[in-house]
Design a protein around this motif. Structure first.
Motif, PDB file in Angstrom:
ATOM      1  N   ARG A 103      35.498  30.617  43.971  1.00 35.10           N
ATOM      2  CA  ARG A 103      35.575  29.990  45.289  1.00 35.10           C
ATOM      3  C   ARG A 103      36.985  30.001  45.871  1.00 35.10           C
ATOM      4  O   ARG A 103      37.160  29.912  47.083  1.00 35.10           O
ATOM      5  CB  ARG A 103      35.051  28.547  45.204  1.00 35.10           C
ATOM      6  N   ARG A 104      37.999  30.103  45.044  1.00 35.56           N
ATOM      7  CA  ARG A 104      39.371  30.063  45.556  1.00 35.56           C
ATOM      8  C   ARG A 104      39.921  31.459  45.835  1.00 35.56           C
ATOM      9  O   ARG A 104      41.130  31.674  45.793  1.00 35.56           O
ATOM     10  CB  ARG A 104      40.278  29.334  44.564  1.00 35.56           C
ATOM     11  N   THR A 105      39.058  32.383  46.129  1.00 34.89           N
ATOM     12  CA  THR A 105      39.482  33.748  46.435  1.00 34.89           C
ATOM     13  C   THR A 105      40.006  33.822  47.870  1.00 34.89           C
ATOM     14  O   THR A 105      39.318  33.438  48.813  1.00 34.89           O
ATOM     15  CB  THR A 105      38.298  34.721  46.259  1.00 34.89           C
ATOM     16  N   ASP A 106      41.218  34.338  48.023  1.00 39.55           N
ATOM     17  CA  ASP A 106      41.787  34.556  49.355  1.00 39.55           C
ATOM     18  C   ASP A 106      41.412  35.930  49.899  1.00 39.55           C
ATOM     19  O   ASP A 106      41.049  36.062  51.066  1.00 39.55           O
ATOM     20  CB  ASP A 106      43.321  34.451  49.306  1.00 39.55           C
TER      21      ASP A 106
ATOM     22  N   THR B  93      46.104  36.463  40.600  1.00 34.00           N
ATOM     23  CA  THR B  93      46.881  35.679  41.565  1.00 34.00           C
ATOM     24  C   THR B  93      48.302  36.208  41.586  1.00 34.00           C
ATOM     25  O   THR B  93      48.971  36.261  40.550  1.00 34.00           O
ATOM     26  CB  THR B  93      46.871  34.183  41.198  1.00 34.00           C
TER      27      THR B  93
ATOM     28  N   THR C 280      45.244  34.882  45.883  1.00 33.75           N
ATOM     29  CA  THR C 280      44.323  35.237  44.804  1.00 33.75           C
ATOM     30  C   THR C 280      43.365  36.319  45.292  1.00 33.75           C
ATOM     31  O   THR C 280      42.710  36.168  46.333  1.00 33.75           O
ATOM     32  CB  THR C 280      43.533  34.009  44.327  1.00 33.75           C
TER      33      THR C 280
ATOM     34  N   SER D 201      39.856  38.544  38.649  1.00 30.37           N
ATOM     35  CA  SER D 201      40.799  38.087  39.679  1.00 30.37           C
ATOM     36  C   SER D 201      42.235  38.262  39.214  1.00 30.37           C
ATOM     37  O   SER D 201      42.507  38.359  38.011  1.00 30.37           O
ATOM     38  CB  SER D 201      40.583  36.601  39.987  1.00 30.37           C
TER      39      SER D 201
END
Length: 320
Positions: free
Chosen positions: A187-190, A143, A155, A141
């Motif tokens: 889980r916090r992937t945009d 950000t 992200t 990932s």
């Protein structure tokens, strides 16, 4: 007989007549589903222009270059190369680096063999790549922060693996029965970037995409999912993660029963009911009551037009 014959290659789309005769149920449900999606509008709420980040999405350039629109972030979803050599890939990266976008992100595709040690050519074993500051994501990932755009941050997660569709020179392949996706994406992937599509979405009718990726995206539900690989799937699709989508995917996953067996299974046709109900309700919500969509925008960004070997598709642009 040409129009009722199966495609000559798994990468080719069947004729409409062959598609209908193979499974009238699937043909009808797909037509109904996409017709209702058109009236449901956008699954992603439009941002305020003063705080929007413009993504420019491309994929499957296969050593070729073209004019790319301006934007804040350029995303390349794999298959920069044809033969997968370090020379081909470096030439594409040099081109991407020369573009004016302030941030650039790329992943590999199955034709980018250099990045997979199992598929890398012997002549490239000691070669290296100069990324020129491009963010290369391989099960990783990044950000990005945009202080000049209302201090926004996004992200991005990228992964290259695909269900096997070629020989040992294709990179990042796994057998179709293997789950290569569950619990792999933060889980916090945009913005999700993969090379393969989720199965049955911007895909070929028989489904070259990955069903395990589809399950994972159901759990994740990012704002945008960018991919390529299936040239004929080029375009964009709004998904709303509801019962209509579940019914559509159930029908697509069914065995193609042929003209007569499809008509003899009345229970299978019941899957049309939730598609109509949720599709009409969603269209009223967005078009009459002005409700905002809550879902994901899928983008197949393949620039190569079908099997022509030429760049005939435009870059996809989305403001988030």
């Amino acid at each position: 007989m040409l129009f009722v014959s199966p495609p000559s290659s798994p990468f080719e789309a069947p004729s409409l007549l062959f598609h209908f005769l193979s499974s009238p149920l699937r043909f009808f449900i797909q037509t109904l589903y996409y017709s209702l999606l058109y009236f449901r509008g956008s699954a992603v709420k439009s941002p305020d222009p003063s705080s929007s980040v413009r993504l420019v999405c491309v994929s499957d350039t296969h050593t070729k270059k073209t004019t790319i629109p301006a934007g804040d972030v350029l995303i390349h979803a794999g298959d920069l190369a044809d033969q997968g050599t370090a020379t081909e890939i470096q030439d594409q990266i040099d081109w991407i680096a020369s573009l004016p976008h302030s941030e650039k992100i790329m992943i590999a595709g199955n034709h980018d063999s250099f990045f997979d040690p199992r598929a890398r050519r012997a002549s490239d074993v000691h070669r290296s790549i100069d990324f020129h500051g491009i963010h290369y994501l391989q099960h990783s990932s990044v950000t990005l922060r945009f202080p000049e755009i209302m201090h926004r941050q996004l992200t991005f997660y990228g992964a290259p693996q695909i269900p096997a569709c070629g020989g040992d020179d294709f990179a990042f392949q796994y057998t179709r029965d293997k789950d290569a996706w569950s619990d792999t994406i933060p889980r916090r992937t945009d913005i999700l970037i993969t090379h393969t599509p989720p199965r049955h979405h911007l895909d070929l009718p028989h489904g070259m995409g990955c069903e395990y990726l589809l399950r994972e995206v159901w759990k994740l539900r990012p704002k945008v999912h960018v991919f390529g690989h299936v040239h004929l799937g080029y375009g964009r699709e709004n998904v709303f993660w509801d019962e209509a989508q579940k019914a559509y995917e159930r029908v697509c996953a069914r065995e193609q029963a042929g003209l007569f067996r499809d008509f003899l299974d009345p229970f299978a046709w019941l899957d049309a009911l939730p598609i109509v109900w949720y599709g009409v309700k969603g269209a009223l919500w967005s078009q009459v009551w002005g409700g905002a969509g809550v879902g994901t925008l899928l983008i197949n960004a393949s620039l190569t037009y079908g099997s022509t070997g030429k760049l005939g598709n435009a870059a996809q642009i989305i403001d988030v």
